[in-house]
Design an enzyme around this catalytic site. Structure first.
Site, PDB file in Angstrom:
ATOM      1  N   GLY A   1       6.515   3.109 -11.536  1.00  0.00           N
ATOM      2  CA  GLY A   1       5.071   3.642 -11.795  1.00  0.00           C
ATOM      3  C   GLY A   1       4.223   3.247 -10.826  1.00  0.00           C
TER       4      GLY A   1
ATOM      5  N   HIS B   1       5.311   6.807  -2.724  1.00  0.00           N
ATOM      6  CA  HIS B   1       6.285   7.304  -3.844  1.00  0.00           C
ATOM      7  C   HIS B   1       6.178   8.634  -3.506  1.00  0.00           C
ATOM      8  CE1 HIS B   1       5.037   3.631  -5.990  1.00  0.00           C
ATOM      9  NE2 HIS B   1       6.082   3.330  -5.945  1.00  0.00           N
TER      10      HIS B   1
ATOM     11  N   GLY C   1      11.688   3.334  -0.325  1.00  0.00           N
ATOM     12  CA  GLY C   1      10.784   3.223   0.589  1.00  0.00           C
ATOM     13  C   GLY C   1      11.257   1.854   1.798  1.00  0.00           C
TER      14      GLY C   1
ATOM     15  N   LYS D   1       9.041  -0.028   3.004  1.00  0.00           N
ATOM     16  CA  LYS D   1       8.251  -1.106   2.817  1.00  0.00           C
ATOM     17  C   LYS D   1       8.684  -2.616   2.240  1.00  0.00           C
ATOM     18  CE  LYS D   1       4.277  -3.045   0.778  1.00  0.00           C
ATOM     19  NZ  LYS D   1       5.058  -3.702  -0.434  1.00  0.00           N
ATOM     20  N   ASP D   2       9.573  -2.190   1.171  1.00  0.00           N
ATOM     21  CA  ASP D   2      10.288  -3.290   0.836  1.00  0.00           C
ATOM     22  C   ASP D   2      11.687  -3.432   1.545  1.00  0.00           C
ATOM     23  OD1 ASP D   2       8.691  -4.208  -1.629  1.00  0.00           O
ATOM     24  OD2 ASP D   2       8.784  -2.088  -2.157  1.00  0.00           O
TER      25      ASP D   2
ATOM     26  N   GLN E   1      14.818  -5.508   0.108  1.00  0.00           N
ATOM     27  CA  GLN E   1      15.322  -4.496  -1.142  1.00  0.00           C
ATOM     28  C   GLN E   1      16.141  -3.375  -0.629  1.00  0.00           C
ATOM     29  OE1 GLN E   1      13.018  -3.301  -4.930  1.00  0.00           O
ATOM     30  NE2 GLN E   1      12.853  -1.519  -3.678  1.00  0.00           N
TER      31      GLN E   1
ATOM     32  N   ARG F   1      -0.033  -3.624  -5.516  1.00  0.00           N
ATOM     33  CA  ARG F   1      -0.817  -4.735  -5.405  1.00  0.00           C
ATOM     34  C   ARG F   1      -2.156  -4.570  -4.497  1.00  0.00           C
ATOM     35  NH1 ARG F   1       2.944  -9.719  -5.089  1.00  0.00           N
ATOM     36  NH2 ARG F   1       4.587  -9.095  -6.447  1.00  0.00           N
TER      37      ARG F   1
HETATM   38  O1  PAF Z   1      10.757  -0.716  -5.669  1.00  0.00           O
HETATM   39  C1  PAF Z   1      10.643  -0.565  -6.758  1.00  0.00           C
HETATM   40  O2  PAF Z   1       9.607  -0.136  -7.361  1.00  0.00           O
HETATM   41  C2  PAF Z   1      11.521  -1.333  -7.611  1.00  0.00           C
HETATM   42  O3  PAF Z   1      11.929  -2.657  -7.239  1.00  0.00           O
HETATM   43  C3  PAF Z   1      12.713  -0.537  -8.008  1.00  0.00           C
HETATM   44  C4  PAF Z   1      13.748  -0.236  -6.903  1.00  0.00           C
HETATM   45  C5  PAF Z   1      12.213   0.712  -8.875  1.00  0.00           C
HETATM   46  C6  PAF Z   1      13.680  -1.169  -9.037  1.00  0.00           C
HETATM   47  O4  PAF Z   1      13.132  -1.458 -10.465  1.00  0.00           O
END
Ligand code: PAF
Length: 291
Positions: A28, A34, A144, A146-147, A150, A184
């Protein structure tokens, strides 16, 4: 056609049938980063699902989880205008039913950088993304850059566990001042926001210096670090590493990326950039004609 807001696994299955949608997983607090992923998915898939789930298992700080921004009405409106057909916004018990007892650990990639700073964070991310991919069975899912850590952890898990569909990465969305969009950023005071601009500036400068032919990583990292420290940021890391292994490099080589984490006014910010390796275009035709 108006967007469907779905909160249970059962309703999700009923809405999807055998269709393989595009999936944009989110927590969210949707912003232009996004919505660019959602628009892309809407272009590439006949149906796009946006999941909105503030995943408790990826927060290592209860206070951070508690103050995470939540506004489902705004998120649904943004998802719809970007082209989504379904918002899947489950309750915590719907994702982690009573007795839930499994987690996924992408071992080496999760131990470094953000993982070192936030124990258990990537285990929570990997586990929830695996659940979402299995529930939605998307043809494509969108994350994205950005992370970046991840993203690479999700790619590794997706390949290792043969999870459905294809993983697609979208470029980091930035504000006019260069700062990467993040939920953030709203916590920054005006003065700290000004300081935070040193992050994209440091990255830009490192890209420039790499472009000019500097291959010494120590030199590159010092240049980046100096920008951040001069602006008064508390640097956690400025690290040039290999995109696939996330291990530090000694010399610049193709596939190099710089990751930055720094704190300003108590807000931890991360960003990253691909570093180019200069290739000498003039030499090639000469070498070819000499043969
Ligand atoms: O990047 C995010 O917003 C979260 O880490 C994700 C990939 C939705 C997993 O909760």
């Amino acid at each position: 056609v108006t967007i469907a807001l779905i909160s249970t696994r059962k309703d999700l299955q009923a809405a999807l049938g055998n269709r393989r949608p595009g999936l944009v997983p989110t927590m969210g607090a949707l912003h232009a980063g996004h919505t660019s992923l959602i628009s892309r998915s809407a272009n590439e898939n006949s149906l796009t699902v946006v999941s909105v789930f503030v995943n408790p298992t990826q927060f290592n700080d209860a206070h951070d989880l508690q103050r995470y921004p939540r506004d489902l009405t705004a998120d649904v409106a943004m998802a719809e205008s970007a082209g989504a057909a379904v918002v899947f916004a489950p309750a915590v018990e719907e994702i982690y039913p009573l007795g839930f007892d499994t987690s996924i650990e992408v071992e080496a990639l999760s131990a470094l950088w953000e993982g070192a700073h936030r124990p258990g964070h990537f285990r929570g991310v990997a586990t929830v993304v695996a659940i979402l991919l299995n529930l939605v069975r998307p043809a494509r899912s969108y994350f994205g850059e950005k992370d970046f850590q991840q993203l690479q952890i999700i790619r590794r898990m997706h390949a290792d566990l043969a999870l459905p569909g294809e993983i697609i990465a979208g470029p980091t969305a930035r504000d006019d001042d260069g700062l990467a969009l993040s939920s953030r950023n709203a916590r920054l005071s005006a003065a700290d926001r000004e300081r935070a601009r040193a992050i994209p500036r440091a990255l830009e400068r490192m890209v420039e210096v790499a472009q000019q032919g500097t291959v010494n990583i120590q030199v590159l990292e010092l240049i980046g670090r100096a920008y951040l420290e001069e602006a008064g940021l508390k640097v956690d890391y400025v690290a040039v590493l290999d995109e696939d292994t996330l291990r530090p490099l000694n010399l610049l080589q193709p596939g190099a990326r710089v990751l930055v984490a720094a704190e300003v006014g108590g807000v931890r910010l991360i960003d990253n950039a691909k570093l180019p390796v200069r290739t000498n275009h003039e030499e090639q035709p000469i070498a070819a004609s000499a043969r």
